[in-house]
Design a protein around this motif. Sequence first.
Motif, mmCIF file in Angstrom:
data_model
loop_
_atom_site.group_PDB
_atom_site.id
_atom_site.type_symbol
_atom_site.label_atom_id
_atom_site.label_comp_id
_atom_site.label_asym_id
_atom_site.label_seq_id
_atom_site.Cartn_x
_atom_site.Cartn_y
_atom_site.Cartn_z
ATOM 1 N N GLY A 115 9.536 -11.484 -1.101
ATOM 2 C CA GLY A 115 10.021 -10.953 -2.174
ATOM 3 C C GLY A 115 11.363 -11.565 -2.686
ATOM 4 N N ILE A 116 12.018 -11.800 -1.726
ATOM 5 C CA ILE A 116 13.421 -12.704 -1.842
ATOM 6 C C ILE A 116 13.163 -14.051 -2.211
ATOM 7 C CG2 ILE A 116 15.402 -13.346 -0.619
ATOM 8 C CD1 ILE A 116 15.296 -11.068 1.231
ATOM 9 N N PHE A 117 12.097 -14.678 -1.388
ATOM 10 C CA PHE A 117 11.806 -15.917 -2.102
ATOM 11 C C PHE A 117 11.458 -16.066 -3.404
ATOM 12 C CE2 PHE A 117 8.692 -19.210 -2.854
ATOM 13 C CZ PHE A 117 9.154 -20.494 -1.908
ATOM 14 N N MET A 118 10.440 -15.147 -3.838
ATOM 15 C CA MET A 118 9.986 -15.206 -5.202
ATOM 16 C C MET A 118 11.129 -14.926 -6.224
ATOM 17 S SD MET A 118 6.979 -12.778 -6.959
ATOM 18 C CE MET A 118 8.195 -11.221 -6.558
ATOM 19 N N LEU A 119 11.789 -13.885 -5.996
ATOM 20 C CA LEU A 119 12.715 -13.467 -7.317
ATOM 21 C C LEU A 119 13.665 -14.444 -7.007
ATOM 22 C CD1 LEU A 119 13.638 -9.777 -6.022
ATOM 23 C CD2 LEU A 119 12.275 -10.558 -8.158
ATOM 24 N N MET A 120 14.201 -15.080 -6.028
ATOM 25 C CA MET A 120 15.294 -16.297 -6.183
ATOM 26 C C MET A 120 14.813 -17.601 -6.608
ATOM 27 S SD MET A 120 18.143 -15.092 -5.268
ATOM 28 C CE MET A 120 19.176 -16.526 -5.356
ATOM 29 N N ALA A 121 13.334 -17.744 -6.581
ATOM 30 C CA ALA A 121 12.770 -18.965 -7.312
ATOM 31 C C ALA A 121 12.584 -18.514 -8.744
ATOM 32 C CB ALA A 121 11.266 -18.857 -6.814
ATOM 33 N N MET A 122 12.498 -17.302 -9.174
ATOM 34 C CA MET A 122 12.563 -16.857 -10.627
ATOM 35 C C MET A 122 13.976 -17.116 -11.064
ATOM 36 S SD MET A 122 10.024 -13.668 -10.234
ATOM 37 C CE MET A 122 10.257 -12.966 -12.043
ATOM 38 N N SER A 172 16.270 -19.006 -10.042
ATOM 39 C CA SER A 172 16.688 -20.390 -10.065
ATOM 40 C C SER A 172 16.123 -21.383 -11.350
ATOM 41 C CB SER A 172 16.342 -21.101 -8.822
ATOM 42 O OG SER A 172 17.187 -22.213 -8.678
ATOM 43 N N SER A 173 14.995 -20.499 -11.821
ATOM 44 C CA SER A 173 14.476 -21.146 -12.942
ATOM 45 C C SER A 173 15.221 -20.662 -14.394
ATOM 46 C CB SER A 173 12.886 -20.901 -13.114
ATOM 47 O OG SER A 173 12.656 -19.674 -13.064
ATOM 48 N N ILE A 174 14.232 -20.372 -15.409
ATOM 49 C CA ILE A 174 14.872 -19.800 -16.635
ATOM 50 C C ILE A 174 14.622 -18.488 -16.786
ATOM 51 C CG2 ILE A 174 14.608 -22.213 -17.833
ATOM 52 C CD1 ILE A 174 11.973 -21.063 -19.015
ATOM 53 N N ILE A 175 14.111 -17.843 -15.697
ATOM 54 C CA ILE A 175 13.953 -16.341 -15.889
ATOM 55 C C ILE A 175 15.340 -15.676 -15.345
ATOM 56 C CG2 ILE A 175 12.376 -14.394 -15.012
ATOM 57 C CD1 ILE A 175 10.316 -16.397 -14.419
ATOM 58 N N PRO A 176 15.893 -14.844 -16.070
ATOM 59 C CA PRO A 176 17.278 -14.187 -16.106
ATOM 60 C C PRO A 176 16.981 -13.045 -15.033
ATOM 61 C CG PRO A 176 16.392 -13.536 -18.147
ATOM 62 C CD PRO A 176 15.346 -14.433 -17.566
ATOM 63 N N ILE A 177 16.945 -13.320 -13.840
ATOM 64 C CA ILE A 177 16.976 -12.259 -12.756
ATOM 65 C C ILE A 177 18.371 -12.706 -12.060
ATOM 66 C CG2 ILE A 177 16.081 -11.312 -10.376
ATOM 67 C CD1 ILE A 177 13.321 -12.186 -11.777
ATOM 68 N N VAL A 229 24.995 -18.960 -15.008
ATOM 69 C CA VAL A 229 24.434 -19.724 -16.345
ATOM 70 C C VAL A 229 24.150 -21.187 -15.854
ATOM 71 C CG1 VAL A 229 24.641 -20.152 -18.794
ATOM 72 C CG2 VAL A 229 25.557 -18.130 -17.846
ATOM 73 N N VAL A 230 24.970 -21.940 -15.653
ATOM 74 C CA VAL A 230 24.733 -23.310 -15.319
ATOM 75 C C VAL A 230 23.565 -23.610 -14.257
ATOM 76 C CG1 VAL A 230 25.984 -25.610 -14.506
ATOM 77 C CG2 VAL A 230 27.258 -23.971 -15.945
ATOM 78 N N ARG A 231 23.662 -22.418 -13.294
ATOM 79 C CA ARG A 231 22.562 -22.670 -12.068
ATOM 80 C C ARG A 231 21.308 -22.774 -12.487
ATOM 81 N NH1 ARG A 231 24.336 -17.473 -10.495
ATOM 82 N NH2 ARG A 231 26.322 -18.432 -9.231
ATOM 83 N N HIS A 232 21.237 -22.156 -13.560
ATOM 84 C CA HIS A 232 19.842 -21.965 -14.211
ATOM 85 C C HIS A 232 19.448 -23.271 -14.890
ATOM 86 C CE1 HIS A 232 19.994 -17.590 -13.365
ATOM 87 N NE2 HIS A 232 21.138 -17.539 -14.033
ATOM 88 N N LEU A 233 20.273 -23.846 -15.435
ATOM 89 C CA LEU A 233 19.870 -25.058 -16.279
ATOM 90 C C LEU A 233 20.285 -26.247 -15.683
ATOM 91 C CD1 LEU A 233 21.825 -23.559 -19.489
ATOM 92 C CD2 LEU A 233 19.495 -23.368 -18.956
ATOM 93 N N ILE A 234 21.046 -26.606 -14.579
ATOM 94 C CA ILE A 234 21.487 -27.811 -14.298
ATOM 95 C C ILE A 234 20.410 -28.659 -13.896
ATOM 96 C CG2 ILE A 234 21.762 -27.066 -11.678
ATOM 97 C CD1 ILE A 234 23.840 -29.623 -13.582
ATOM 98 N N SER A 235 19.238 -28.116 -13.239
ATOM 99 C CA SER A 235 18.030 -28.778 -12.887
ATOM 100 C C SER A 235 17.220 -29.690 -13.918
ATOM 101 C CB SER A 235 16.729 -27.922 -12.356
ATOM 102 O OG SER A 235 17.701 -27.238 -11.278
ATOM 103 N N LEU A 236 17.580 -29.148 -15.441
ATOM 104 C CA LEU A 236 16.945 -29.563 -16.401
ATOM 105 C C LEU A 236 17.465 -31.351 -16.633
ATOM 106 C CD1 LEU A 236 16.708 -26.912 -18.857
ATOM 107 C CD2 LEU A 236 15.070 -27.776 -17.452
ATOM 108 N N PRO A 237 18.872 -31.386 -16.650
ATOM 109 C CA PRO A 237 19.359 -32.817 -16.856
ATOM 110 C C PRO A 237 18.781 -33.699 -15.918
ATOM 111 C CG PRO A 237 21.229 -31.353 -16.740
ATOM 112 C CD PRO A 237 19.855 -30.438 -16.908
ATOM 113 N N ALA A 238 18.976 -32.969 -14.494
ATOM 114 C CA ALA A 238 18.520 -33.815 -13.377
ATOM 115 C C ALA A 238 16.947 -34.425 -13.303
ATOM 116 C CB ALA A 238 18.659 -32.915 -12.058
#
Length: 202
Positions: free
Chosen positions: A19-26, A28-33, A120-129
């Motif tokens: 659950g920790i893995f799944m929630l942190m994966a969400m 880290s993406s664009i899902i605001p958890i 906020v940035v942590r959700h988006l920084i992977s996009l320019p990468a």
Amino acid sequence: MHTAINWLLATILKLGYPGIFMLMAMESSIIPIPSELVMPPAGYWAVEGKMNLWLAILCGTAGSLVGAYANYFAAHYLGRPLVLKYGKYVGITEEKFGKVETFFHKHGEISTFIGRLLPVVRHLISLPAGLAGMNHGKFATYTLLGAGIWCTVLTVIGYVIGENQALIMEYSHQAVIGVIIFSAGLIAVYVWRHKRRSVTSP
């Protein structure tokens, strides 16, 4: 508030490490958890002996990397063609896009690392990468470093404070301020060293 705290603690315990893995994966993406609602309860359960502190941090960090790669690949395989095709209608020419790619090739490591620490940035920084096609080894390394530090800070806060959610949120906000100050200092040092290297290089 007390009911919400109990529900949150029970949910994290029930979901366990996956659950920790799944929630942190969400998260880290664009899902605001908010990660502030995931990692501190894991720290509390570590105090109670129902979770292992370091395993919880490892799962949270690994989940963050997976979520970051979801954004990376989405931007790399879907975003770039769309930007090049339709960007000209909003002033994004291929030349300007090339400059962004060049910047990320030169400064992608520090950008990715610091981005993982900032809200906020942590959700988006992977996009320019992903758009710039950042080297996978560097992307994974600096994502893991930044995410690992943040997951550790939040989990330790939960470990030290316990189930007092109000205090957890207060210290989490203080942690955010701390990492912003740390990041500003790191950027200043990076810029200074970069300029110094440019002056001294032949």
